[in-house]
Every structure is written in structure tokens, then in C-alpha cells.
Design an enzyme around this catalytic site. Structure first.
Site, PDB file in Angstrom:
ATOM      1  N   TYR A 183       0.849  -1.209  -0.068  1.00  0.00           N
ATOM      2  CA  TYR A 183      -0.005  -0.125  -0.051  1.00  0.00           C
ATOM      3  C   TYR A 183       1.127   1.286   0.120  1.00  0.00           C
ATOM      4  CZ  TYR A 183      -2.989  -3.662   1.309  1.00  0.00           C
ATOM      5  OH  TYR A 183      -3.672  -4.839   1.352  1.00  0.00           O
ATOM      6  N   HIS A 233      -6.521   1.583   0.651  1.00  0.00           N
ATOM      7  CA  HIS A 233      -6.268   1.150   1.781  1.00  0.00           C
ATOM      8  C   HIS A 233      -6.005   2.516   2.542  1.00  0.00           C
ATOM      9  CE1 HIS A 233      -4.793  -2.072   4.765  1.00  0.00           C
ATOM     10  NE2 HIS A 233      -5.369  -2.582   4.075  1.00  0.00           N
TER      11      HIS A 233
END
Ligand code: CO
Length: 425
Positions: A183, A233
Site C-alpha cells: 500500500y 487502503h
């Protein structure tokens, strides 16, 4: 069975036969014992609930996995729910779900919900075993042959990402989530500058640039025949997230996941006004108040709840049916911190839901398959359950005991921005 009564002649009510007494419900199947088993076959704490009934050999298994707070969940089940449930009728799933939900007066949250889920799934497992059928049959029967899954292709650089995408294509996978360095966070716990606290550091702008670059390159290289997904995320500030949804449009994503943090989900209304990118949301949700407005206002396209975190199959079925009415599809959370029992429950719902969208799947390691006989099987990108009665996944308790729970302070969630401040992981 009560004796067959004569059909009533409605034009001549006096002809009705009067029954002596209403039919009694079938006698109770009593809950004899409730146990929590924690095992970490791949280094992640998986929490399983086992319910025994007063019928020998008839027991059920449920997933209560909250990997990072396993002691709290175990105490909730063993110390609080077991005394409430022993002796009650295992057949009354809805009654027991409501009883557990309301019993502490204060309700909800991932610890309580996971405990409820372990019980709830185990009761559904028992009911389907009693009926002698796989759970999906009890839920109405399958309307597809299996669940199409998406897999995660990640990499440190573009060539590694493409290599991993190719590997999944070769395995017959049609839907692939593309991430650049996870992420965007550096896995190293070393701070970027001396004097900053340890943590997983990431820079939202660097993340944004590398994610867009990876998506563009993968789409260009592999063409239009594969479906691409991406998980933000919660990495971007809200207004940046709105812009990001627009920027991903040319890559024709299957969905964009967790574009906004749960705290800022009201911004989805803004995203909808400017972008046609399909949106998936919800793995952190724990309460219907979080997903209901997004569904009924059609502000997202896929619900992604982690079924054990919302309380089990009973609330998940209701959410799926609500979503169906509004054209919102399901994409249940399917991470490694979920037992194969939880994955199988995702799958049973996938099989019976007309509004199934996609299933996230992270695969099972050899240790996991040994501890949990009957794991769902992936073939050519399609996941199918075992055909055994119930949820279809067992637990080898001897094997489970060889992988005791891991006791460690969680560190991957200690995400920090370049100035050292904490941000959602
Ligand atoms: Co996610």
C-alpha cells in the site's frame, strides 16, 4: 406430525374441522459445550469456536478470527457467551444471535462481533449437518458453479508486478489486484529521518504516483482481457481520494477499494459526482449503520465486509439481500487473517447470492490445509467448497495444537507519514 385435517369449506365455515392443539415445535437440540481453539498454522492467530450438542457426534465450527486481539475474543466466548448459551436450543439461530447481540446492553465492535460470529457460524454448521446438506443448499441452492476470485499481484518494481500478474494469468485467474509495494508503505521499521519514532512510513503522494504508474503499465502490457482492481487502503486525504478516483478511470478498474477511511465515508457522495470508477468498501465495518446508507444511496458498488467482524452469517445474509435490492454486489473480505471456515462461509454466500460480484482469496498454506481438512479448492480462478454437509471444513485439533498462538505486539498497523504522525494503516 399432526393428523391431516379436512380442508376448510370457506363458504360454509361450520364445516371446518377443529384441531385439538397447535403443532409443537420439534424438541430442542441442546448446546452442551462451547469451546474456543486458537491456532496459528501460518503465524497468524486463527480463532475457531466449536459447539457440541446433546446429540453425540453433532457439533459445529465457526470462525471468530480477530487475529490481533485473540485473548479478548476468547474471553468473550469462554467467560461470557458460554454460560449464556449452554442448555439452549442450537436450532434457534436467530433467537441466539439476538440474545448474544443484546445481552451485554452495550453492543457491537470487532471483539464482540467476532465472538458472536464464531457461535453463529457454528450453529449454521450444525443446522446444515442436521439437514444432511452443504450450507449453500440450506441457503437456497447455488446459482453459479463456483466463486470467481481475485488474487493480489504486488511487487517492488514494475517488472516484478508484471511477473506476478503473468503468474496468476497462467493459473487461469481473470481478476487481479495490482499494488505497487503493498500500500505504498516501506516495510522497514527504520524511520526516514533520525529522531522520528519507529513505524511503517509512507508518503501519500509517492504512493499515488507509483500506484497510477503500475496500473497504467499493467493495463497497457496485458490489454483489456483481464480485470484489474486496486486497494487504496485509506492512504489518501479525502479530497485527494476524489481526484484519485478520476485519475484511475482510463484504466477501467473492476473496482477501487477503500478509497476513503471509514471516518470519511460521507465523501463517497462527492466521488460519485465526478467519477465512474466502481467503488468497493467495508472490510472495517462492524455495524449495519455503516453500510446501510452507502447501499441505499447507491454510493458504492461492492460491499466488502469481513463476515466474522460483523457478527457472522446471520447479519451477512441480511446485508447481501439488502444490497441485492439496490444493485450493489458482494465482494466479501478474504484475507489471510481469516480461518478456512470463514473463507468457506464467504463462499457459501457467494454461491447463493444473485448479486455476487467477486471473492477475494489469499490461498491456503500446507499447514492450514492440514489443520483444516475440507478447505475450499481453487481451480482456474474459480473457488468451490467441499461437498460435505455443513460449512464443509473440519478442524484437526491435534494438528492445531502443534501451531500455538503467536504473542506479539502488532506493528504493521503503526503507519506514519513522513513527519512521524500516525495515519490509518
Ligand atoms: Co482491503
Amino acid at each position: 406430525m399432526k393428523p391431516q385435517s379436512q380442508p376448510t369449506d370457506f363458504l360454509n365455515p361450520s364445516s371446518a374441522t377443529v384441531d385439538a392443539a397447535p403443532e409443537l415445535p420439534s424438541p430442542a437440540l441442546k448446546i452442551r459445550d462451547v469451546r474456543t481453539i486458537i491456532t496459528a498454522p501460518e503465524g497468524c492467530n486463527l480463532i475457531v469456536v466449536k459447539i457440541d450438542t446433546d446429540e453425540p457426534e453433532l457439533s459445529g465450527l465457526g470462525c471468530a478470527t480477530f487475529c490481533y486481539r485473540h485473548h479478548a475474543v476468547r474471553s468473550m466466548i469462554d467467560d461470557h457467551l458460554k454460560p449464556l448459551l449452554v442448555g439452549r436450543d442450537a436450532r434457534q439461530i436467530e433467537e441466539i444471535f439476538q440474545l448474544m447481540r443484546l445481552n451485554a446492553y452495550w453492543r457491537n465492535g470487532p471483539v464482540i462481533n467476532n465472538a458472536l460470529s464464531g457461535i453463529d457460524m457454528a450453529l449454521w454448521d450444525i443446522k446444515a449437518k442436521e439437514a444432511g446438506m452443504p450450507l449453500f443448499q440450506l441457503l437456497g441452492g447455488q446459482c453459479r458453479v463456483g466463486a470467481t476470485v481475485y488474487r493480489h499481484a504486488d511487487g517492488r518494481d514494475l517488472s516484478e508486478i508484471k511477473e506476478n500478474v503473468q503468474k496468476f494469468i497462467d493459473e487461469g485467474v481473470s481478476h487481479i489486484r495490482v499494488q505497487s509495494q503493498g500500500y505504498g508503505g516501506s516495510k522497514s521499521s527504520r524511520p526516514p529521518r533520525p529522531g522520528l519514532p519507529p513505524g511503517v512510513y509512507y508518503d501519500p503522494q509517492a504512493y499515488r504516483r507509483s500506484a497510477l504508474h503500475a496500473l497504467e503499465s499493467v493495463r497497457e502490457h496485458f490489454g483489456q482481457d483481464i480485470e484489474l482492481l486496486h486497494d487504496v487502503h485509506e492512504r489518501l486525504p479525502a479530497a485527494e481520494a476524489v481526484r484519485f478516483a478520476k485519475e484511475t478511470e482510463p484504466f477501467r478498474l473492476f473496482f477501487l477499494e477503500d478509497l476513503l477511511s471509514i471516518e470519511h465515508q460521507d465523501w463517497f457522495a462527492n466521488v460519485r459526482q465526478v467519477s465512474a470508477t466502481p467503488l468497493a468498501m467495508g472490510e472495517l465495518f462492524t455495524h449495519p449503520r455503516e453500510w446501510t446508507p452507502l447501499i441505499v444511496n447507491r454510493q458504492i458498488d461492492f460491499i466488502r465486509m469481513h463476515i466474522s467482524d460483523i457478527g457472522g452469517l446471520t447479519p451477512a445474509r441480511k446485508a447481501a439481500i439488502l444490497a441485492e435490492q439496490f444493485g450493489v454486489r458482494t465482494a466479501w473480505h478474504g484475507p489471510p487473517d481469516q480461518s478456512p471456515i470463514g473463507h468457506a462461509v464467504n463462499l457459501h454466500l457467494d454461491l447463493v447470492s444473485p448479486n455476487f460480484g467477486i471473492q477475494e482469496f489469499s490461498g491456503f498454506g500446507a499447514n492450514t490445509r492440514e489443520v483444516f481438512p475440507g478447505c475450499p479448492v481453487l481451480h482456474q480462478g474459480i473457488l468451490t467448497p467441499s461437498n460435505r454437509p455443513g460449512i464443509g471444513v473440519g478442524l484437526d485439533e491435534k494438528a492445531a495444537a502443534r501451531f500455538p498462538p503467536v504473542e506479539a505486539v502488532t506493528d504493521w498497523t503503526q503507519s506514519r507519514l513522513p513527519d512521524g504522525s500516525l495515519n490509518p494503516p
